[in-house]
Design a protein around this motif. Structure first.
Motif, PDB file in Angstrom:
ATOM      1  N   GLU A  20       0.748  -1.329  -0.055  1.00  6.87           N
ATOM      2  CA  GLU A  20      -0.064  -0.056  -0.127  1.00  6.87           C
ATOM      3  C   GLU A  20       0.703   1.329  -0.090  1.00  6.87           C
ATOM      4  OE1 GLU A  20      -3.110   0.217  -0.124  1.00  6.87           O
ATOM      5  OE2 GLU A  20      -3.402   2.289   0.143  1.00  6.87           O
ATOM      6  N   THR A  24       0.693   3.860  -2.828  1.00  6.27           N
ATOM      7  CA  THR A  24       0.380   5.368  -2.546  1.00  6.27           C
ATOM      8  C   THR A  24       1.416   6.579  -2.334  1.00  6.27           C
ATOM      9  OG1 THR A  24       0.070   4.818  -0.373  1.00  6.27           O
ATOM     10  CG2 THR A  24      -1.912   4.685  -1.440  1.00  6.27           C
ATOM     11  N   TYR A  29       0.215   8.241   2.235  1.00  8.20           N
ATOM     12  CA  TYR A  29      -0.145   7.298   3.100  1.00  8.20           C
ATOM     13  C   TYR A  29      -0.053   7.725   4.615  1.00  8.20           C
ATOM     14  CZ  TYR A  29      -1.037   3.056   5.651  1.00  8.20           C
ATOM     15  OH  TYR A  29      -1.372   1.910   6.445  1.00  8.20           O
ATOM     16  N   ARG A 178      -6.844  -5.625   4.689  1.00  5.20           N
ATOM     17  CA  ARG A 178      -7.444  -4.226   4.293  1.00  5.20           C
ATOM     18  C   ARG A 178      -7.502  -3.277   5.386  1.00  5.20           C
ATOM     19  NH1 ARG A 178     -10.479  -7.394   0.762  1.00  5.20           N
ATOM     20  NH2 ARG A 178     -12.165  -6.882   2.262  1.00  5.20           N
ATOM     21  N   LEU A 179      -8.120  -4.201   6.405  1.00  2.00           N
ATOM     22  CA  LEU A 179      -8.500  -3.474   7.642  1.00  2.00           C
ATOM     23  C   LEU A 179      -7.383  -2.849   8.452  1.00  2.00           C
ATOM     24  CD1 LEU A 179     -11.183  -2.611   9.300  1.00  2.00           C
ATOM     25  CD2 LEU A 179     -10.130  -4.737  10.806  1.00  2.00           C
ATOM     26  N   GLU A 182      -5.897   0.183   6.228  1.00  7.39           N
ATOM     27  CA  GLU A 182      -6.686   1.326   6.647  1.00  7.39           C
ATOM     28  C   GLU A 182      -6.450   1.872   7.940  1.00  7.39           C
ATOM     29  OE1 GLU A 182     -10.785   0.278   5.651  1.00  7.39           O
ATOM     30  OE2 GLU A 182     -11.381   1.866   7.129  1.00  7.39           O
ATOM     31  N   GLY A 185      -2.958   3.829   8.356  1.00  7.89           N
ATOM     32  CA  GLY A 185      -3.198   4.811   7.625  1.00  7.89           C
ATOM     33  C   GLY A 185      -3.850   5.897   8.274  1.00  7.89           C
ATOM     34  N   LEU A 186      -5.011   5.506   8.852  1.00  2.00           N
ATOM     35  CA  LEU A 186      -5.764   6.707   9.564  1.00  2.00           C
ATOM     36  C   LEU A 186      -5.101   7.316  10.832  1.00  2.00           C
ATOM     37  CD1 LEU A 186      -9.645   5.470   9.903  1.00  2.00           C
ATOM     38  CD2 LEU A 186      -8.648   7.785   9.010  1.00  2.00           C
TER      39      LEU A 186
END
Ligand code: GRF
Length: 202
Positions: A20, A24, A29, A178-179, A182, A185-186
């Motif tokens: 990822e 990105t 990211y 994926r979780l 995500e 990154g958050l």
């Protein structure tokens, strides 16, 4: 943000983060993996880190006289890379007081079950044995318990009649990767606060 990732096995969650960030870009990211640590040699997770040109370290319990010394050594090895966030991606050891004193509140773990159900080292097997119809994965902050820290996010995965542990675990890992990407990154891009059992991402 600087990430140190801890692994104990195949490292597909680590790989998802690396892919990822490569896709990105570190800026977009909000984080980059600066080092990968493990509790054992010769695992695919370390090979993935080496292929990505990342520094790695191994901190084996049996190389230390006591568990506390191992914990302090692990904390020191992680601290050497000055992480903003430490990510346990399939790291199969429980850290102790020293590690939590230094990284508590910025140490996240991913677990392949819907906590508080099925904590511990066999969450997938336990959910299957119990006859759960849905299970999933949980990304949470690590506290001084086993898989008990404040929950950040969860993903649901159906259990199929024909599932065995590995088939179910693979399906969970598709959601889990994926979780984790995500959530990390958050957290990296935004501030966050932990208020009791609530995680507030600004
Ligand atoms: C993940 O499902 C993690 O939740 C569990 O072990 C698995 C590690 O997979 N503790 P990998 O090493 O990231 O492929």
């Amino acid at each position: 943000r600087r990430l140190v990732v801890l692994v104990s096995g195949s490292g597909t969650n680590l790989q998802a983060l690396l892919d990822e960030i490569a896709a990105t870009g570190t800026e977009a990211y909000g984080a980059e993996v600066v080092a990968v640590g493990a509790d054992r040699e010769g695992i695919e997770g370390l090979a993935r880190a080496e292929r990505a040109g990342l520094p790695t370290f191994v901190c084996r319990v049996k190389d230390h006289a006591t568990r506390e010394e191992w914990d302090a050594a692990l904390a020191g090895a992680v601290a050497a890379h000055e992480p903003d966030l430490v990510v346990s991606a399939g790291f199969m050891k429980i850290v102790g007081k020293e590690f939590l004193a230094r990284f508590g509140g910025r140490f996240v773990n991913t677990h392949p079950a819907l906590l508080p159900s099925f904590p511990g080292a066999h969450g997938v097997r336990d959910a299957l044995a119990y006859g759960a119809k849905v299970t999933g994965c949980t990304v949470h902050f690590v506290d001084d318990g086993v898989d008990t820290g404040p929950i950040i996010a969860q993903g649901v995965v159906e259990v199929r009649d024909e599932d065995d542990e590995s088939a179910l675990h693979e399906r969970i890992k598709e959601v889990e990767r994926r979780l984790l990407v995500e959530v990390v990154g958050l957290l990296a891009r935004n501030g966050y606060r932990i208020e009791g059992r609530k995680v507030v991402i600004q």
